[in-house]
Scaffold this motif. Sequence first.
Motif, PDB file in Angstrom:
ATOM      1  N   SER A  63       0.906  -1.108  -0.059  1.00 20.29           N
ATOM      2  CA  SER A  63       0.026  -0.090  -0.040  1.00 20.29           C
ATOM      3  C   SER A  63       1.054   1.358   0.022  1.00 20.29           C
ATOM      4  O   SER A  63       1.617   1.440   0.644  1.00 20.29           O
ATOM      5  CB  SER A  63      -0.915   0.174   1.483  1.00 20.29           C
ATOM      6  N   LEU A  64       0.457   2.245  -0.992  1.00 21.58           N
ATOM      7  CA  LEU A  64       1.579   3.380  -1.151  1.00 21.58           C
ATOM      8  C   LEU A  64       0.868   4.396  -0.164  1.00 21.58           C
ATOM      9  O   LEU A  64       0.136   5.139  -0.863  1.00 21.58           O
ATOM     10  CB  LEU A  64       1.757   3.671  -2.494  1.00 21.58           C
ATOM     11  N   GLY A  65       1.165   4.650   0.940  1.00 21.87           N
ATOM     12  CA  GLY A  65       0.890   5.843   1.594  1.00 21.87           C
ATOM     13  C   GLY A  65       1.979   6.383   2.084  1.00 21.87           C
ATOM     14  O   GLY A  65       3.018   6.184   1.706  1.00 21.87           O
ATOM     15  N   ALA A  66       1.895   7.267   3.103  1.00 20.14           N
ATOM     16  CA  ALA A  66       3.043   8.004   3.437  1.00 20.14           C
ATOM     17  C   ALA A  66       4.017   7.253   4.091  1.00 20.14           C
ATOM     18  O   ALA A  66       3.703   6.148   4.890  1.00 20.14           O
ATOM     19  CB  ALA A  66       2.228   9.172   4.848  1.00 20.14           C
ATOM     20  N   GLY A  67       5.269   7.478   3.799  1.00 21.83           N
ATOM     21  CA  GLY A  67       6.419   6.884   4.336  1.00 21.83           C
ATOM     22  C   GLY A  67       6.653   5.460   3.511  1.00 21.83           C
ATOM     23  O   GLY A  67       7.478   4.554   3.978  1.00 21.83           O
ATOM     24  N   GLN A  68       5.996   5.192   2.490  1.00 20.47           N
ATOM     25  CA  GLN A  68       6.248   3.851   1.906  1.00 20.47           C
ATOM     26  C   GLN A  68       7.087   3.967   0.687  1.00 20.47           C
ATOM     27  O   GLN A  68       7.445   2.738  -0.114  1.00 20.47           O
ATOM     28  CB  GLN A  68       4.720   3.219   1.326  1.00 20.47           C
ATOM     29  N   ALA A  69       7.724   4.961   0.383  1.00 25.47           N
ATOM     30  CA  ALA A  69       8.566   5.207  -1.030  1.00 25.47           C
ATOM     31  C   ALA A  69       9.762   4.414  -0.804  1.00 25.47           C
ATOM     32  O   ALA A  69       9.838   3.772  -1.839  1.00 25.47           O
ATOM     33  CB  ALA A  69       8.907   6.814  -1.117  1.00 25.47           C
ATOM     34  N   GLU A  70      10.349   4.199   0.161  1.00 28.01           N
ATOM     35  CA  GLU A  70      11.620   3.197   0.146  1.00 28.01           C
ATOM     36  C   GLU A  70      11.186   1.871   0.110  1.00 28.01           C
ATOM     37  O   GLU A  70      11.866   1.184  -0.672  1.00 28.01           O
ATOM     38  CB  GLU A  70      12.251   3.225   1.722  1.00 28.01           C
ATOM     39  N   ALA A  75      10.892  -3.103  -3.472  1.00 26.13           N
ATOM     40  CA  ALA A  75      10.137  -3.853  -3.924  1.00 26.13           C
ATOM     41  C   ALA A  75      10.415  -4.091  -5.726  1.00 26.13           C
ATOM     42  O   ALA A  75      10.517  -4.915  -6.331  1.00 26.13           O
ATOM     43  CB  ALA A  75       8.485  -3.710  -3.807  1.00 26.13           C
ATOM     44  N   ILE A  76      10.265  -2.870  -6.392  1.00 27.15           N
ATOM     45  CA  ILE A  76      10.557  -2.582  -7.602  1.00 27.15           C
ATOM     46  C   ILE A  76      11.855  -3.514  -8.137  1.00 27.15           C
ATOM     47  O   ILE A  76      12.009  -4.023  -8.847  1.00 27.15           O
ATOM     48  CB  ILE A  76      10.350  -1.186  -8.203  1.00 27.15           C
ATOM     49  N   ARG A  77      12.866  -2.612  -7.213  1.00 25.13           N
ATOM     50  CA  ARG A  77      14.202  -3.240  -7.719  1.00 25.13           C
ATOM     51  C   ARG A  77      14.550  -4.600  -7.429  1.00 25.13           C
ATOM     52  O   ARG A  77      15.077  -5.466  -8.076  1.00 25.13           O
ATOM     53  CB  ARG A  77      15.291  -2.348  -6.799  1.00 25.13           C
TER      54      ARG A  77
END
Length: 79
Positions: A63-70, A75-77
């Motif tokens: 879930s992409l919410g605040a603080g999930q960027a890293e 996960a993509i890498r």
Amino acid sequence: MMVSMEKELGEKYLTPPAFDMNEVFSDSTNKQPIIIVLSAGADPMTEIRNLSTLKKIKYESLSLGAGQAEKAINAIRGA
């Protein structure tokens, strides 16, 4: 309001199409992932779990919410 009043537009543009997770999965590839943008109250996790069981595949969700960027970048890498 404007869409519903225009003859050329109308209901076709107001009613979302039926969601078929199997069809969405069939259109995806390892280089073309499935990204689901949700509206308020939508929860596709049941469909995702059912498809995963049916196809015998592992999946990861984030879930992409605040603080999930890293976490998302990792996960993509790692995909």
